[in-house]
Design a protein around this motif. Sequence first.
Motif, short mmCIF file in Angstrom:
data_model
loop_
_atom_site.label_atom_id
_atom_site.label_comp_id
_atom_site.label_asym_id
_atom_site.label_seq_id
_atom_site.Cartn_x
_atom_site.Cartn_y
_atom_site.Cartn_z
N ARG A 281 -44.27 95.96 74.82
CA ARG A 281 -43.89 94.92 73.86
C ARG A 281 -42.52 94.34 74.19
O ARG A 281 -42.31 93.13 74.13
N ALA A 282 -41.58 95.22 74.51
CA ALA A 282 -40.25 94.73 74.85
C ALA A 282 -40.27 93.88 76.11
O ALA A 282 -39.60 92.84 76.19
N GLY A 283 -41.06 94.30 77.11
CA GLY A 283 -41.16 93.51 78.34
C GLY A 283 -41.75 92.14 78.11
O GLY A 283 -41.28 91.14 78.67
N ALA A 284 -42.78 92.07 77.24
CA ALA A 284 -43.38 90.77 76.93
C ALA A 284 -42.38 89.86 76.24
O ALA A 284 -42.29 88.66 76.54
N ALA A 285 -41.59 90.44 75.30
CA ALA A 285 -40.60 89.63 74.59
C ALA A 285 -39.50 89.16 75.54
O ALA A 285 -39.07 88.01 75.49
N LEU A 286 -39.02 90.06 76.42
CA LEU A 286 -37.99 89.68 77.38
C LEU A 286 -38.50 88.62 78.34
O LEU A 286 -37.78 87.66 78.68
N SER A 287 -39.73 88.78 78.79
CA SER A 287 -40.31 87.81 79.71
C SER A 287 -40.42 86.44 79.05
O SER A 287 -40.11 85.41 79.66
N ALA A 288 -40.85 86.43 77.77
CA ALA A 288 -40.95 85.15 77.04
C ALA A 288 -39.58 84.52 76.87
O ALA A 288 -39.43 83.30 77.00
N ALA A 289 -38.56 85.34 76.58
CA ALA A 289 -37.20 84.81 76.41
C ALA A 289 -36.68 84.21 77.71
O ALA A 289 -36.07 83.13 77.71
N ARG A 290 -36.94 84.88 78.84
CA ARG A 290 -36.46 84.35 80.12
C ARG A 290 -37.23 83.11 80.51
O ARG A 290 -36.67 82.16 81.08
N LEU A 291 -38.54 83.08 80.23
CA LEU A 291 -39.33 81.89 80.52
C LEU A 291 -38.82 80.71 79.70
O LEU A 291 -38.70 79.59 80.20
N TYR A 292 -38.51 80.96 78.43
CA TYR A 292 -37.97 79.89 77.59
C TYR A 292 -36.63 79.40 78.13
O TYR A 292 -36.38 78.19 78.17
N ALA A 293 -35.77 80.34 78.55
CA ALA A 293 -34.46 79.95 79.09
C ALA A 293 -34.63 79.11 80.35
O ALA A 293 -33.92 78.12 80.56
N GLU A 294 -35.60 79.49 81.20
CA GLU A 294 -35.84 78.73 82.43
C GLU A 294 -36.36 77.32 82.10
O GLU A 294 -35.89 76.33 82.67
N GLN A 295 -37.31 77.25 81.17
CA GLN A 295 -37.83 75.94 80.79
C GLN A 295 -36.77 75.08 80.12
O GLN A 295 -36.70 73.86 80.33
N HIS A 296 -35.91 75.74 79.31
CA HIS A 296 -34.84 75.00 78.65
C HIS A 296 -33.87 74.43 79.68
O HIS A 296 -33.40 73.29 79.55
N SER A 297 -33.57 75.22 80.72
CA SER A 297 -32.68 74.75 81.76
C SER A 297 -33.29 73.57 82.52
O SER A 297 -32.61 72.57 82.80
N ILE A 298 -34.59 73.68 82.83
CA ILE A 298 -35.27 72.58 83.52
C ILE A 298 -35.29 71.34 82.64
O ILE A 298 -35.02 70.22 83.10
N THR A 299 -35.60 71.53 81.36
CA THR A 299 -35.65 70.40 80.43
C THR A 299 -34.29 69.74 80.31
O THR A 299 -34.19 68.49 80.29
N ARG A 300 -33.24 70.56 80.23
CA ARG A 300 -31.90 70.00 80.11
C ARG A 300 -31.54 69.17 81.34
O ARG A 300 -30.94 68.09 81.24
N THR A 301 -31.94 69.66 82.53
CA THR A 301 -31.67 68.92 83.76
C THR A 301 -32.43 67.60 83.78
O THR A 301 -31.89 66.55 84.14
N LEU A 302 -33.72 67.67 83.38
CA LEU A 302 -34.51 66.44 83.35
C LEU A 302 -33.99 65.46 82.31
O LEU A 302 -33.95 64.24 82.53
N MET A 303 -33.61 65.98 81.16
CA MET A 303 -33.08 65.12 80.10
C MET A 303 -31.85 64.35 80.58
O MET A 303 -31.64 63.19 80.24
N ARG A 304 -31.04 65.05 81.37
CA ARG A 304 -29.82 64.41 81.84
C ARG A 304 -30.14 63.16 82.66
O ARG A 304 -29.38 62.19 82.66
N ASP A 305 -31.27 63.18 83.38
CA ASP A 305 -31.66 62.02 84.18
C ASP A 305 -32.53 61.03 83.41
O ASP A 305 -32.54 59.84 83.73
N LEU A 306 -33.27 61.53 82.41
CA LEU A 306 -34.19 60.64 81.70
C LEU A 306 -33.55 59.91 80.53
O LEU A 306 -33.93 58.79 80.21
#
Length: 556
Positions: A281-306
């Motif tokens: 359970r902890a691994g699934a939650a940590l994995s989801a948190a890191r996936l969200y952080a990665e997507q948030h970083s990608i989104t922030r980068t794209l937003m900066r250009d869009l």
Amino acid sequence: MVSPEGKTVTLTKDTKERFAPDSWGRPPHAVVVVDPAGTAVRVDGEISLLPGVEQGMPLPDGLAWLARATAEAAADAVHRGAPEPPTVAGEFRGRRFEAHPTRCADGSVVWWLVDHTARYAAEEALVAERERTTFLAEASNVLLSSLNAERCMAATARLASGFLADAAVVVAPAEGRQLPVTRAVRGGEAVQALIAADPSTVPGLAEALKGFPPVPSRWIDPTSLPDWLVPDGFGTTVGSVVVTPLPGHGVPAGALILLRTDTRRGFSENEETFARLFAARAGAALSAARLYAEQHSITRTLMRDLLPPPLHRVHGVEFAGSYRSSDARDRVGGDFYDVHPGRTASEPSLVVLGDVCGKGLDAAVLTGKIRNTLQALMPMADDHERVLQLLNGALLNSDNTRFATLVLASVRRAENQVHLRLTSAGHPAPLVVRNDGRVEEIPTRGSLVGALEQITAHTVGTTLLPGETCLLYTDGITEARGGPLGGELFGEERLKRALAECGGMPGEALVDHLQMLASQWLRDGGHDDLAVVAITAPQTTHLSAVDGHTRGRYTS
């Protein structure tokens, strides 16, 4: 005398006769007759349950609880009409008994010892399983309540140290040459740090970080643990250790290390299995948190250009803009604008405002492609028709099925005036606000891009005097539905009347005024993307003479 099983035992007045072997049948339980002094007068029945208990000898220390109960029963017997002694419970040689008594006339007590070891074990296992199930449910709620990876690691360490062990350490995959480590001691807060350490120095840790199965605790020597792994406040001795992986979504999320201080109490197989359930359970939650952080970083980068850029003065010309997405959750959409400055003040700057068919992220993707293409076509910025033809070809050769409307403005300042060349490609015509409040519609026209093989475009020039503004806008303004009844279009005439009140107003103030009017008109209703750009010839500035009376001079 009646036994707990319903067997009748006859007790005569003569003690020897009462306890003669032939007077009882074979009891199904262990039976021991204890006198007030704590001596076993007789042992019968399943005597294998009472090793070390011998007839005529004092009860062993393990049955002190039974001797005490006999003495208390003898003390009560002096009172005439005293009730039978109560049933008592206790342990002996790893077994748990309930002792059912029958008082004898001489003060001795016959104890029928019923072995309830299996029942108590089942009840304890049931209670433990309920506690574990409750813990896992609560842990899942806590772990999934945050999509922040650091908070999730802290929650994992805190929960594990409070329920599974005396201390817990969560180790995340290495960041360069450092390990992100979160440590917690039972009852304390989690402490996080980046540690330069080699995971291979901890038995099983390097394998756990790669997702391999856990190493059994009995294979790990607690004395071999490095100092960085033991949390502050834990103590000096580690009694037992468990290292288990934190499985993620296809990629290991880290490792969980459990520590106990008691050298006599190691981790059982059931406890290690439960630790793995928690780790999943902890691994699934940590994995989801890191996936969200990665997507948030990608989104922030794209937003900066869009997202449309902030506008300011370029080569002596004032630019102001405003953008509002149709959906606040997306932030980006199909409306866009850009200002591409000329390399020098003598070269024109290119202003682009457009509207892509559709809304949301799909439209934003095409918006980004159009903006990048126009950036590449900047060297021919003054040839609007050529720019539009090349952009149209680029859109037709792509996989998208959307089209766009545009308005281009070449902007060049000469002395105190700003000269514009404007071209519409299926877009609402630009409006010019003169200093006297007149609003002029620039008669440029053309076909939209991305739909037809050939396009047409008509370019019109105009000049702005100091204080005058050219407004480029998308139909999200004019087609905004709202007003008193909630369904009326804002319309071009209402827009022109609003602009007529803005003669001589700075471009940034004009844009803010239109944004306020649009918000008031829409209220809380739905709307399309809204975008406006104001191109303003700066006002000249009057500098008074030093004495305040003589004529001053004007500068720009």
